[in-house]
Design a protein around this motif. Structure first.
Motif, PDB file in Angstrom:
ATOM      1  N   GLY A 129      -1.359   7.000 -12.279  1.00  0.00           N
ATOM      2  CA  GLY A 129      -2.383   7.825 -11.631  1.00  0.00           C
ATOM      3  C   GLY A 129      -3.748   7.673 -12.297  1.00  0.00           C
ATOM      4  O   GLY A 129      -4.771   7.890 -11.665  1.00  0.00           O
TER       5      GLY A 129
ATOM      6  N   TRP B 246      -7.253   2.224 -13.514  1.00  0.00           N
ATOM      7  CA  TRP B 246      -8.342   1.673 -12.707  1.00  0.00           C
ATOM      8  C   TRP B 246      -8.375   0.166 -12.958  1.00  0.00           C
ATOM      9  O   TRP B 246      -8.310  -0.277 -14.100  1.00  0.00           O
ATOM     10  CB  TRP B 246      -9.680   2.320 -13.074  1.00  0.00           C
ATOM     11  CG  TRP B 246      -9.679   3.751 -12.656  1.00  0.00           C
ATOM     12  CD1 TRP B 246      -9.156   4.806 -13.352  1.00  0.00           C
ATOM     13  CD2 TRP B 246     -10.133   4.283 -11.407  1.00  0.00           C
ATOM     14  NE1 TRP B 246      -9.270   5.960 -12.617  1.00  0.00           N
ATOM     15  CE2 TRP B 246      -9.873   5.684 -11.421  1.00  0.00           C
ATOM     16  CE3 TRP B 246     -10.745   3.731 -10.278  1.00  0.00           C
ATOM     17  CZ2 TRP B 246     -10.189   6.513 -10.352  1.00  0.00           C
ATOM     18  CZ3 TRP B 246     -11.072   4.568  -9.220  1.00  0.00           C
ATOM     19  CH2 TRP B 246     -10.797   5.932  -9.263  1.00  0.00           C
TER      20      TRP B 246
ATOM     21  N   ASP C  79      -4.338   0.863  -4.100  1.00  0.00           N
ATOM     22  CA  ASP C  79      -3.752   1.773  -3.106  1.00  0.00           C
ATOM     23  C   ASP C  79      -2.385   2.261  -3.571  1.00  0.00           C
ATOM     24  O   ASP C  79      -2.016   3.404  -3.350  1.00  0.00           O
ATOM     25  CB  ASP C  79      -3.620   1.064  -1.741  1.00  0.00           C
ATOM     26  CG  ASP C  79      -4.960   0.986  -1.042  1.00  0.00           C
ATOM     27  OD1 ASP C  79      -5.796   1.888  -1.258  1.00  0.00           O
ATOM     28  OD2 ASP C  79      -5.185   0.010  -0.305  1.00  0.00           O
ATOM     29  N   ASP C  80      -1.634   1.358  -4.240  1.00  0.00           N
ATOM     30  CA  ASP C  80      -0.284   1.778  -4.638  1.00  0.00           C
ATOM     31  C   ASP C  80      -0.276   2.562  -5.949  1.00  0.00           C
ATOM     32  O   ASP C  80       0.783   2.911  -6.448  1.00  0.00           O
ATOM     33  CB  ASP C  80       0.692   0.589  -4.675  1.00  0.00           C
ATOM     34  CG  ASP C  80       0.296  -0.489  -5.658  1.00  0.00           C
ATOM     35  OD1 ASP C  80      -0.846  -0.465  -6.153  1.00  0.00           O
ATOM     36  OD2 ASP C  80       1.143  -1.355  -5.947  1.00  0.00           O
ATOM     37  N   ASP C  81      -1.453   2.858  -6.514  1.00  0.00           N
ATOM     38  CA  ASP C  81      -1.522   3.777  -7.660  1.00  0.00           C
ATOM     39  C   ASP C  81      -1.913   5.187  -7.205  1.00  0.00           C
ATOM     40  O   ASP C  81      -2.079   6.088  -8.031  1.00  0.00           O
ATOM     41  CB  ASP C  81      -2.535   3.275  -8.708  1.00  0.00           C
ATOM     42  CG  ASP C  81      -1.957   2.150  -9.566  1.00  0.00           C
ATOM     43  OD1 ASP C  81      -0.724   1.958  -9.558  1.00  0.00           O
ATOM     44  OD2 ASP C  81      -2.743   1.467 -10.254  1.00  0.00           O
ATOM     45  N   ARG C  82      -2.085   5.393  -5.893  1.00  0.00           N
ATOM     46  CA  ARG C  82      -2.370   6.747  -5.409  1.00  0.00           C
ATOM     47  C   ARG C  82      -1.084   7.568  -5.486  1.00  0.00           C
ATOM     48  O   ARG C  82       0.012   7.010  -5.385  1.00  0.00           O
ATOM     49  CB  ARG C  82      -2.897   6.710  -3.971  1.00  0.00           C
ATOM     50  CG  ARG C  82      -4.243   6.004  -3.880  1.00  0.00           C
ATOM     51  CD  ARG C  82      -4.771   5.990  -2.467  1.00  0.00           C
ATOM     52  NE  ARG C  82      -5.759   4.932  -2.320  1.00  0.00           N
ATOM     53  CZ  ARG C  82      -7.029   5.017  -2.723  1.00  0.00           C
ATOM     54  NH1 ARG C  82      -7.471   6.114  -3.286  1.00  0.00           N
ATOM     55  NH2 ARG C  82      -7.858   4.004  -2.545  1.00  0.00           N
ATOM     56  N   PRO C  83      -1.203   8.927  -5.646  1.00  0.00           N
ATOM     57  CA  PRO C  83      -0.030   9.743  -5.967  1.00  0.00           C
ATOM     58  C   PRO C  83       1.167   9.577  -5.017  1.00  0.00           C
ATOM     59  O   PRO C  83       2.306   9.443  -5.467  1.00  0.00           O
ATOM     60  CB  PRO C  83      -0.575  11.173  -5.909  1.00  0.00           C
ATOM     61  CG  PRO C  83      -2.033  11.048  -6.165  1.00  0.00           C
ATOM     62  CD  PRO C  83      -2.447   9.696  -5.646  1.00  0.00           C
ATOM     63  N   GLU C  84       0.940   9.520  -3.673  1.00  0.00           N
ATOM     64  CA  GLU C  84       2.090   9.441  -2.753  1.00  0.00           C
ATOM     65  C   GLU C  84       2.804   8.112  -2.931  1.00  0.00           C
ATOM     66  O   GLU C  84       4.039   8.030  -2.900  1.00  0.00           O
ATOM     67  CB  GLU C  84       1.678   9.516  -1.268  1.00  0.00           C
ATOM     68  CG  GLU C  84       0.491  10.379  -0.904  1.00  0.00           C
ATOM     69  CD  GLU C  84      -0.846   9.766  -1.307  1.00  0.00           C
ATOM     70  OE1 GLU C  84      -1.454  10.339  -2.243  1.00  0.00           O
ATOM     71  OE2 GLU C  84      -1.276   8.752  -0.735  1.00  0.00           O
TER      72      GLU C  84
ATOM     73  N   ASP D 214       0.827  -1.209   0.000  1.00  0.00           N
ATOM     74  CA  ASP D 214       0.000   0.000   0.000  1.00  0.00           C
ATOM     75  C   ASP D 214       0.860   1.257   0.000  1.00  0.00           C
ATOM     76  O   ASP D 214       0.482   2.287  -0.553  1.00  0.00           O
ATOM     77  CB  ASP D 214      -0.941   0.006   1.214  1.00  0.00           C
ATOM     78  CG  ASP D 214      -2.069  -1.000   1.041  1.00  0.00           C
ATOM     79  OD1 ASP D 214      -2.185  -1.568  -0.057  1.00  0.00           O
ATOM     80  OD2 ASP D 214      -2.834  -1.203   2.008  1.00  0.00           O
TER      81      ASP D 214
ATOM     82  N   GLN E 185      -9.188   2.118  -7.672  1.00  0.00           N
ATOM     83  CA  GLN E 185      -7.801   2.520  -7.853  1.00  0.00           C
ATOM     84  C   GLN E 185      -6.965   1.750  -6.836  1.00  0.00           C
ATOM     85  O   GLN E 185      -7.261   1.770  -5.634  1.00  0.00           O
ATOM     86  CB  GLN E 185      -7.642   4.031  -7.617  1.00  0.00           C
ATOM     87  CG  GLN E 185      -6.241   4.510  -7.969  1.00  0.00           C
ATOM     88  CD  GLN E 185      -6.105   6.020  -7.917  1.00  0.00           C
ATOM     89  OE1 GLN E 185      -6.598   6.662  -6.991  1.00  0.00           O
ATOM     90  NE2 GLN E 185      -5.450   6.596  -8.902  1.00  0.00           N
TER      91      GLN E 185
END
Ligand code: AMP
Length: 193
Positions: free
Chosen positions: A104, A107, A141-146, A35, A139
Motif C-alpha cells: 500500500g 511507489w 494499479d495492483d498496489d491499490r487496496p482492493e 490491474d 502507484q
C-alpha cells in the motif's frame, strides 16, 4: 546480489509490465488481470518463460514464477528437456498485515521501474535511471487496496500449494521476508547453492 552470483534475473511481472507499456496484444490481454490483482492465464506466462529461456545456457533466477501448480509442472518439463535442474526455491515469509502495509505504501517510477516506500525507503529526489530527470512516481494499479487484498487471496488459493510441491522435492528454502533488507539479502545468498 544476482550479478555477483552470475545469475540472470527473470521476472514474469517485469516482462508483463513491459508488454503492457509497449501495448502488445499479450500486454493488452494481461493488463485486465494484472490491474485486478488476478493471475494472468498459465498459457500466457508459460509461453513467455519458454521464449525467454529458449537457447540460453546461463544460470538464472526466476522471480514471481511459477505461481500455480500448472506453471510448476510446465517448468519441470522445460528444464527436464534441457537437462537443467532447479537448485533451490525460495519462499519469502511475511505476515499478511505487513504485506498490506508494504504494498500500500509502494511507489514505482514509470521510467526506470525503481520502487520506493512512503515509510521505509522514501524517494529522495534521485535521478531516474532511464531519463536522468526526477523519477516519475505512481502507484501500480495492483498496489491499490482492493487489488492487494485479492492478490493475497489468490496467493493463498493458487500459489501456496507450491510450498508443499517443492518441499517434497527437498528444494524449498524459507527466508524471513519481514527482516531488514540486508538480513534478507544475506539469507537469500545463503539459500542459493
Ligand atoms: P509481480 O510484479 O510479480 O507481483 O506481478 C505483477 C502481476 O503480474 C501479478 O499480480 C499477476 O497479475 C501477473 N503475474 C506475474 N507473474 C505471474 C505468473 N507467474 N503467473 C500469473 N500471473 C503473473
Amino acid at each position: 546480489m544476482l550479478k555477483e552470483r552470475g545469475l540472470r534475473h527473470l521476472s514474469t511481472g517485469d516482462l508483463l509490465r513491459a508488454a503492457v507499456r509497449e501495448g502488445t496484444p499479450l500486454g493488452r490481454e494481461a493488463k485486465t488481470y494484472m490491474d485486478a490483482g488476478d493471475l494472468v492465464p498459465d498459457a500466457v506466462v508459460i509461453g513467455m518463460i519458454r521464449e525467454a529461456l529458449t537457447g540460453r545456457t546461463d544460470d538464472f533466477m526466476l522471480d514471481g514464477f511459477p505461481r500455480t501448480l500448472g506453471q510448476a509442472e510446465a517448468l519441470d518439463a522445460m528444464l527436464d528437456g534441457v537437462g537443467a535442474p532447479i537448485d533451490a526455491v525460495i519462499s519469502f515469509e511475511v505476515p499478511r498485515d505487513e504485506l498490506v502495509r508494504r504494498l500500500g505504501g509502494r511507489w514505482t517510477c514509470r521510467g526506470c521501474g525503481r520502487s520506493f516506500h512512503e515509510v521505509s525507503s522514501p524517494y529522495g529526489g534521485e535521478p531516474c535511471g532511464a531519463t536522468g530527470a526526477g523519477c516519475d512516481l505512481h502507484q501500480r494499479d495492483d498496489d491499490r487496496p482492493e487489488a492487494v487484498a485479492n492478490r493475497l487471496d489468490v496467493y493463498d488459493a493458487q500459489t501456496a500449494p507450491l510450498i508443499g510441491y517443492y518441499e517434497a522435492r527437498g528444494l524449498l528454502r524459507t527466508v524471513d521476508g519481514a527482516a531488514p533488507a540486508d538480513v534478507v539479502q544475506a539469507q537469500v545468498v545463503q539459500a542459493i547453492p
